[in-house]
Design a protein around this motif. Sequence first.
Motif, PDB file in Angstrom:
ATOM      1  N   GLY A  51       0.963  -0.851  -0.023  1.00  0.00           N
ATOM      2  CA  GLY A  51       0.034   0.129   0.034  1.00  0.00           C
ATOM      3  C   GLY A  51       1.176   1.075   0.460  1.00  0.00           C
ATOM      4  O   GLY A  51       0.764   1.964  -0.379  1.00  0.00           O
ATOM      5  N   VAL A  52       2.144   1.604   0.976  1.00  0.00           N
ATOM      6  CA  VAL A  52       3.009   2.144   0.988  1.00  0.00           C
ATOM      7  C   VAL A  52       3.705   3.111  -0.612  1.00  0.00           C
ATOM      8  O   VAL A  52       3.219   4.116  -0.962  1.00  0.00           O
ATOM      9  CB  VAL A  52       4.025   1.889   1.573  1.00  0.00           C
ATOM     10  N   MET A  53       4.069   1.284  -0.924  1.00  0.00           N
ATOM     11  CA  MET A  53       4.562   1.261  -2.001  1.00  0.00           C
ATOM     12  C   MET A  53       3.601   1.771  -3.310  1.00  0.00           C
ATOM     13  O   MET A  53       4.097   3.120  -4.302  1.00  0.00           O
ATOM     14  CB  MET A  53       4.879   0.437  -2.761  1.00  0.00           C
ATOM     15  N   LEU A  54       2.419   1.333  -3.534  1.00  0.00           N
ATOM     16  CA  LEU A  54       1.730   2.326  -4.302  1.00  0.00           C
ATOM     17  C   LEU A  54       1.037   4.076  -3.933  1.00  0.00           C
ATOM     18  O   LEU A  54       1.207   4.590  -5.728  1.00  0.00           O
ATOM     19  CB  LEU A  54      -0.286   1.608  -4.308  1.00  0.00           C
ATOM     20  N   ALA A  55       1.232   4.013  -3.384  1.00  0.00           N
ATOM     21  CA  ALA A  55       1.041   5.664  -2.925  1.00  0.00           C
ATOM     22  C   ALA A  55       1.827   6.147  -3.340  1.00  0.00           C
ATOM     23  O   ALA A  55       1.936   7.739  -4.321  1.00  0.00           O
ATOM     24  CB  ALA A  55       0.372   5.821  -1.472  1.00  0.00           C
ATOM     25  N   ALA A  56       2.993   5.354  -2.491  1.00  0.00           N
ATOM     26  CA  ALA A  56       4.284   6.111  -2.930  1.00  0.00           C
ATOM     27  C   ALA A  56       4.868   6.017  -4.574  1.00  0.00           C
ATOM     28  O   ALA A  56       5.625   7.368  -4.756  1.00  0.00           O
ATOM     29  CB  ALA A  56       5.530   6.013  -2.055  1.00  0.00           C
ATOM     30  N   SER A  57       3.802   5.620  -5.432  1.00  0.00           N
ATOM     31  CA  SER A  57       4.774   5.379  -6.658  1.00  0.00           C
ATOM     32  C   SER A  57       3.718   6.633  -7.875  1.00  0.00           C
ATOM     33  O   SER A  57       3.895   6.978  -8.715  1.00  0.00           O
ATOM     34  CB  SER A  57       4.161   3.679  -7.731  1.00  0.00           C
ATOM     35  N   PHE A  58       2.359   6.582  -7.080  1.00  0.00           N
ATOM     36  CA  PHE A  58       2.370   8.042  -7.921  1.00  0.00           C
ATOM     37  C   PHE A  58       2.696   9.032  -6.931  1.00  0.00           C
ATOM     38  O   PHE A  58       3.284  10.488  -7.266  1.00  0.00           O
ATOM     39  CB  PHE A  58       0.316   8.027  -7.442  1.00  0.00           C
ATOM     40  N   TRP A  59       2.469   9.512  -5.515  1.00  0.00           N
ATOM     41  CA  TRP A  59       2.303  10.951  -4.487  1.00  0.00           C
ATOM     42  C   TRP A  59       3.948  11.522  -4.868  1.00  0.00           C
ATOM     43  O   TRP A  59       4.408  12.557  -5.146  1.00  0.00           O
ATOM     44  CB  TRP A  59       2.210  11.303  -3.560  1.00  0.00           C
ATOM     45  N   SER A  60       4.968  10.633  -4.830  1.00  0.00           N
ATOM     46  CA  SER A  60       6.243  10.556  -4.741  1.00  0.00           C
ATOM     47  C   SER A  60       7.167  10.490  -5.675  1.00  0.00           C
ATOM     48  O   SER A  60       8.311  11.086  -6.226  1.00  0.00           O
ATOM     49  CB  SER A  60       7.021   9.425  -3.855  1.00  0.00           C
ATOM     50  N   LEU A  61       6.533  10.171  -6.923  1.00  0.00           N
ATOM     51  CA  LEU A  61       7.585   9.290  -8.368  1.00  0.00           C
ATOM     52  C   LEU A  61       6.533  10.058  -9.781  1.00  0.00           C
ATOM     53  O   LEU A  61       7.319  10.805 -10.047  1.00  0.00           O
ATOM     54  CB  LEU A  61       7.352   8.672  -8.192  1.00  0.00           C
ATOM     55  N   LEU A  62       5.265   9.210  -9.591  1.00  0.00           N
ATOM     56  CA  LEU A  62       4.520   9.721 -11.113  1.00  0.00           C
ATOM     57  C   LEU A  62       4.669  10.811 -11.117  1.00  0.00           C
ATOM     58  O   LEU A  62       5.194  11.650 -12.131  1.00  0.00           O
ATOM     59  CB  LEU A  62       3.795   8.677 -11.102  1.00  0.00           C
ATOM     60  N   SER A  63       4.095  11.949 -10.459  1.00  0.00           N
ATOM     61  CA  SER A  63       3.601  13.327  -9.598  1.00  0.00           C
ATOM     62  C   SER A  63       4.397  14.095 -10.132  1.00  0.00           C
ATOM     63  O   SER A  63       3.761  15.495 -11.153  1.00  0.00           O
ATOM     64  CB  SER A  63       2.078  13.484  -8.546  1.00  0.00           C
ATOM     65  N   PRO A  64       5.046  13.674  -9.194  1.00  0.00           N
ATOM     66  CA  PRO A  64       6.211  14.847  -9.505  1.00  0.00           C
ATOM     67  C   PRO A  64       7.165  14.916 -11.553  1.00  0.00           C
ATOM     68  O   PRO A  64       7.444  15.838 -12.162  1.00  0.00           O
ATOM     69  CB  PRO A  64       7.407  14.290  -8.760  1.00  0.00           C
ATOM     70  N   ALA A  65       6.893  13.269 -11.682  1.00  0.00           N
ATOM     71  CA  ALA A  65       7.617  13.700 -12.677  1.00  0.00           C
ATOM     72  C   ALA A  65       6.893  13.772 -14.389  1.00  0.00           C
ATOM     73  O   ALA A  65       6.894  14.594 -14.888  1.00  0.00           O
ATOM     74  CB  ALA A  65       7.743  11.550 -13.922  1.00  0.00           C
ATOM     75  N   ILE A  66       5.652  14.393 -14.249  1.00  0.00           N
ATOM     76  CA  ILE A  66       4.811  14.867 -14.425  1.00  0.00           C
ATOM     77  C   ILE A  66       4.748  16.226 -14.320  1.00  0.00           C
ATOM     78  O   ILE A  66       4.827  17.492 -15.580  1.00  0.00           O
ATOM     79  CB  ILE A  66       2.628  14.733 -14.608  1.00  0.00           C
ATOM     80  N   GLU A  67       4.897  16.906 -13.551  1.00  0.00           N
ATOM     81  CA  GLU A  67       4.647  18.562 -13.360  1.00  0.00           C
ATOM     82  C   GLU A  67       6.106  18.593 -13.499  1.00  0.00           C
ATOM     83  O   GLU A  67       6.359  19.784 -14.008  1.00  0.00           O
ATOM     84  CB  GLU A  67       4.805  18.962 -11.751  1.00  0.00           C
ATOM     85  N   LEU A  68       7.839  17.570 -13.523  1.00  0.00           N
ATOM     86  CA  LEU A  68       8.869  18.907 -14.022  1.00  0.00           C
ATOM     87  C   LEU A  68       8.520  18.230 -15.315  1.00  0.00           C
ATOM     88  O   LEU A  68       9.549  19.062 -16.374  1.00  0.00           O
ATOM     89  CB  LEU A  68      10.443  17.355 -13.399  1.00  0.00           C
ATOM     90  N   SER A  69       7.932  17.077 -16.233  1.00  0.00           N
ATOM     91  CA  SER A  69       7.480  16.674 -17.619  1.00  0.00           C
ATOM     92  C   SER A  69       7.443  18.517 -18.177  1.00  0.00           C
ATOM     93  O   SER A  69       7.415  18.897 -19.126  1.00  0.00           O
ATOM     94  CB  SER A  69       6.715  16.665 -18.081  1.00  0.00           C
TER      95      SER A  69
END
Length: 271
Positions: A51-69
């Motif tokens: 559960g932690v990894m799923l949430a982190a995959s979005f909020w800590s990794l994927l969402s920042p990737a989208i914003e930085l792109s």
Amino acid sequence: MEWFEGLSPVLQGLLATLFTWFITALGAALVFFFKKFDKRVLNSMLGFGAGVMLAASFWSLLSPAIELSEELGYSGFVIPAIGFFLGGAFLIFADKLMDTYSYGVVVDKNNENIPKAARYRKSILLVLAVTLHNIPEGLAVGVAFGGVAAGIPGTSIAASLALALGIGLQNFPEGAAVSLPLRGEGLSRTKSFLYGQASGLVEPIAGVIGVIAALSVRSLLPFLLSFSAGAMVAVVGAELLPEASIENKKLTTLGLILGFIVMMILDVALG
């Protein structure tokens, strides 16, 4: 927390992934005290970590990737989508590779009528399989800390530490899942422990590489972040949840939900 924030990002990533390795070693150390362990506890921890990894995959990794792109002038979804897909594909390919090399290794429940070499081959494959899945986990932690140092929107020290905690929690049953079966196959407690903890040693190495890569080329960060996210989701979907849900689906699901909520709260409240 202040002393940790004052460290260099490389040292932060190293310490965080040394923690995840240490938790793996703790799980492997169960072999000194038990031949078996309550699977309900292990499966609950796997579910929580997932559960932690799923949430982190979005909020800590994927969402920042989208914003930085978008900040770099790229499409907001093309690079993150490609990175996410390739991260998942990497894990699928790795699993396929392990299946190919483990073909023909047949072991019954009592290890009867099985050549010693075949049992050792199975043991080595088990360690390699867990080690392979630990690479993207260490990379994800390293990239998360590198993203903070690079000033990527949506990243934070607290969220990166929470990610390391979640990975560490699911590493505990992984360490036990390696050492206990090896003990059952006839290896000594010491050798079983050493094999079990060794599966987590790759995480500090991958963590440092992740930090350095994130800091070296800012334009690669959207890809690295989304690649790590895709790999983590693949680990959860292909390994953690299927394994943990075989006997204790309700406990695993409860752990999954609680882990997701905890990570979401930490990331949103402290990020």
